[in-house]
Design a protein around this motif. Sequence first.
Motif, PDB file in Angstrom:
ATOM      1  N   GLY A  89      18.990   6.295  12.770  1.00 18.81           N
ATOM      2  CA  GLY A  89      19.125   4.922  12.320  1.00 18.81           C
ATOM      3  C   GLY A  89      17.851   4.111  12.453  1.00 18.81           C
ATOM      4  O   GLY A  89      17.859   2.911  12.250  1.00 18.81           O
ATOM      5  N   SER A  90      16.757   4.745  12.793  1.00 13.29           N
ATOM      6  CA  SER A  90      15.476   4.062  12.935  1.00 13.29           C
ATOM      7  C   SER A  90      14.358   5.061  12.659  1.00 13.29           C
ATOM      8  O   SER A  90      14.489   6.248  12.953  1.00 13.29           O
ATOM      9  CB  SER A  90      15.328   3.505  14.351  1.00 13.29           C
ATOM     10  OG  SER A  90      14.049   2.978  14.538  1.00 13.29           O
ATOM     11  N   SER A  91      13.266   4.537  12.102  1.00 12.54           N
ATOM     12  CA  SER A  91      12.110   5.404  11.868  1.00 12.54           C
ATOM     13  C   SER A  91      10.962   5.041  12.804  1.00 12.54           C
ATOM     14  O   SER A  91       9.815   5.361  12.528  1.00 12.54           O
ATOM     15  CB  SER A  91      11.661   5.304  10.415  1.00 12.54           C
ATOM     16  OG  SER A  91      11.230   3.998  10.119  1.00 12.54           O
ATOM     17  N   ALA A  92      11.272   4.384  13.917  1.00 14.41           N
ATOM     18  CA  ALA A  92      10.250   4.007  14.890  1.00 14.41           C
ATOM     19  C   ALA A  92       9.771   5.245  15.633  1.00 14.41           C
ATOM     20  O   ALA A  92      10.570   6.062  16.103  1.00 14.41           O
ATOM     21  CB  ALA A  92      10.788   2.980  15.874  1.00 14.41           C
ATOM     22  N   ILE A  93       8.464   5.379  15.736  1.00 17.58           N
ATOM     23  CA  ILE A  93       7.883   6.564  16.360  1.00 17.58           C
ATOM     24  C   ILE A  93       8.105   6.562  17.872  1.00 17.58           C
ATOM     25  O   ILE A  93       8.303   7.612  18.482  1.00 17.58           O
ATOM     26  CB  ILE A  93       6.384   6.651  16.017  1.00 17.58           C
ATOM     27  CG1 ILE A  93       6.223   6.855  14.524  1.00 17.58           C
ATOM     28  CG2 ILE A  93       5.704   7.768  16.774  1.00 17.58           C
ATOM     29  CD1 ILE A  93       4.801   6.830  14.050  1.00 17.58           C
TER      30      ILE A  93
END
Length: 138
Positions: A89-93
């Motif tokens: 649900g997130s593409s934060a590294i």
Amino acid sequence: MHLAYPAVLAALLFCTGLYGVLARRNAILVLMSVELMLNAVNLNLVAFDVWLRDTLHSGQALTLFTIAIAAAEIGIGLAIVLAVYRNRGSSAIDRLRDTAETDEADVADAENDNADAEPHGRGDAAGNRNTTNAEATS
């Protein structure tokens, strides 16, 4: 043609891409920054090819090869980012921790925490029974 103009532009593009890779936390923006860096390299290849007056145009041929590799890289990279986004649900590294190495003490602590947890369906401390949807409707 002066070589300084495209070299300075390529250096600015490369520095902008490097800043994007180091400072951004979104995976798509990192991929875009990598593309900026590759385009700076392509600009240098073409500029040096023209400056050296190469009869085989090897700089331009290598640029076409680099563009093809970059297209494949961005396709695979976007597929990975989409798969991670669908799962998390997130593409934060920064939130990607599954690929990080774990310490043996951390694994042992996690196993102890799971052993202390109550099994499903037994109830909590107040005596409330945990039920699933199938149990509640029947």
